[in-house]
Design a protein around this motif. Structure first.
Motif, PDB file in Angstrom:
ATOM      1  N   UNK A  73      43.174  43.243 -11.938  1.00 51.73           N
ATOM      2  CA  UNK A  73      44.054  42.168 -12.407  1.00 51.73           C
ATOM      3  C   UNK A  73      45.463  42.346 -11.851  1.00 51.73           C
ATOM      4  N   UNK A  74      46.002  43.565 -11.938  1.00 48.99           N
ATOM      5  CA  UNK A  74      47.346  43.827 -11.403  1.00 48.99           C
ATOM      6  C   UNK A  74      47.355  43.722  -9.884  1.00 48.99           C
ATOM      7  N   UNK A  75      46.310  44.227  -9.246  1.00 51.96           N
ATOM      8  CA  UNK A  75      46.233  44.162  -7.792  1.00 51.96           C
ATOM      9  C   UNK A  75      46.150  42.720  -7.308  1.00 51.96           C
ATOM     10  N   UNK A  76      45.460  41.871  -8.060  1.00 55.84           N
ATOM     11  CA  UNK A  76      45.304  40.473  -7.657  1.00 55.84           C
ATOM     12  C   UNK A  76      46.638  39.725  -7.578  1.00 55.84           C
TER      13      UNK A  76
ATOM     14  N   UNK B  52      49.027  40.607  -5.976  1.00 54.86           N
ATOM     15  CA  UNK B  52      49.540  40.818  -4.618  1.00 54.86           C
ATOM     16  C   UNK B  52      48.555  40.384  -3.541  1.00 54.86           C
ATOM     17  N   UNK B  53      47.462  39.731  -3.939  1.00 58.81           N
ATOM     18  CA  UNK B  53      46.497  39.241  -2.967  1.00 58.81           C
ATOM     19  C   UNK B  53      46.901  37.871  -2.454  1.00 58.81           C
ATOM     20  N   UNK B  54      46.620  37.630  -1.186  1.00 57.36           N
ATOM     21  CA  UNK B  54      46.836  36.309  -0.615  1.00 57.36           C
ATOM     22  C   UNK B  54      45.773  35.353  -1.173  1.00 57.36           C
ATOM     23  N   UNK B  55      45.945  34.072  -0.937  1.00 57.76           N
ATOM     24  CA  UNK B  55      44.975  33.085  -1.413  1.00 57.76           C
ATOM     25  C   UNK B  55      43.573  33.372  -0.892  1.00 57.76           C
TER      26      UNK B  55
ATOM     27  N   UNK C  75      35.145  37.381   3.335  1.00 60.28           N
ATOM     28  CA  UNK C  75      36.367  36.707   2.907  1.00 60.28           C
ATOM     29  C   UNK C  75      36.157  36.139   1.512  1.00 60.28           C
ATOM     30  N   UNK C  76      37.199  36.280   0.684  1.00 58.76           N
ATOM     31  CA  UNK C  76      37.129  35.831  -0.697  1.00 58.76           C
ATOM     32  C   UNK C  76      38.403  35.097  -1.076  1.00 58.76           C
ATOM     33  N   UNK C  77      38.286  34.221  -2.038  1.00 54.67           N
ATOM     34  CA  UNK C  77      39.484  33.662  -2.648  1.00 54.67           C
ATOM     35  C   UNK C  77      40.114  34.773  -3.487  1.00 54.67           C
ATOM     36  N   UNK C  78      41.342  34.587  -3.905  1.00 47.99           N
ATOM     37  CA  UNK C  78      42.019  35.585  -4.737  1.00 47.99           C
ATOM     38  C   UNK C  78      41.197  35.888  -6.000  1.00 47.99           C
TER      39      UNK C  78
END
Length: 132
Positions: free
Chosen positions: A39-42, A44-47, A59-62
């Motif tokens: 949850x915290x890492x997400x 900082x994830x790109x779309x 490849x994945x969505x956020x």
């Protein structure tokens, strides 16, 4: 001339702030991985993010990536995560190589980060099992 001086003063002021923001983001990412918090890492994830596990890239969505990472952390609860090396490319892409330890071994993690819409975002994470 005054305009040039003002621009130099602004650049001298803004550059350290940019480095501080970059450092905070890298520290927050490290803390999220170290605690196994998808949850915290997400945050900082790109779309769209590419995740590399067990020799396969997807490849994945956020949102999807958050669930994949949650499963990874559940299966491999972290004991520790430290950065071994950090740097940047000429085009401003940041990277970090870290060591993720868990009860059954170690993964090397390669993070690739760049700015999207004014925010630093992870766009690729490679999990490399050190036992293979």
């Amino acid at each position: 001339m005054k305009r040039t001086i003002l621009m130099l003063i602004f650049a001298a002021w803004a550059f350290p702030m940019q480095l501080q923001a970059q450092s905070e983001v890298m520290n927050d990412i490290r803390a999220a991985i170290k605690s196994g918090s998808s949850k915290e890492l997400s945050l900082y994830l790109n779309d769209v993010v590419e995740l590399y596990f067990y020799g396969e890239m997807s490849s994945y969505s956020r949102t999807q990536a958050e669930y994949v990472l949650k499963d990874f952390f559940k299966e491999n609860p972290p004991r520790n995560f430290i950065y071994k090396h950090q740097g940047s490319s000429k085009d401003g892409q940041l990277y970090a190589i870290g060591e993720y330890t868990y009860d059954n071994g170690t993964y090397s993690i390669l993070l690739r980060i760049k700015e999207f819409e004014g925010k630093l975002r992870i766009f690729k994470i490679d999990f490399i099992d050190e036992q293979d």
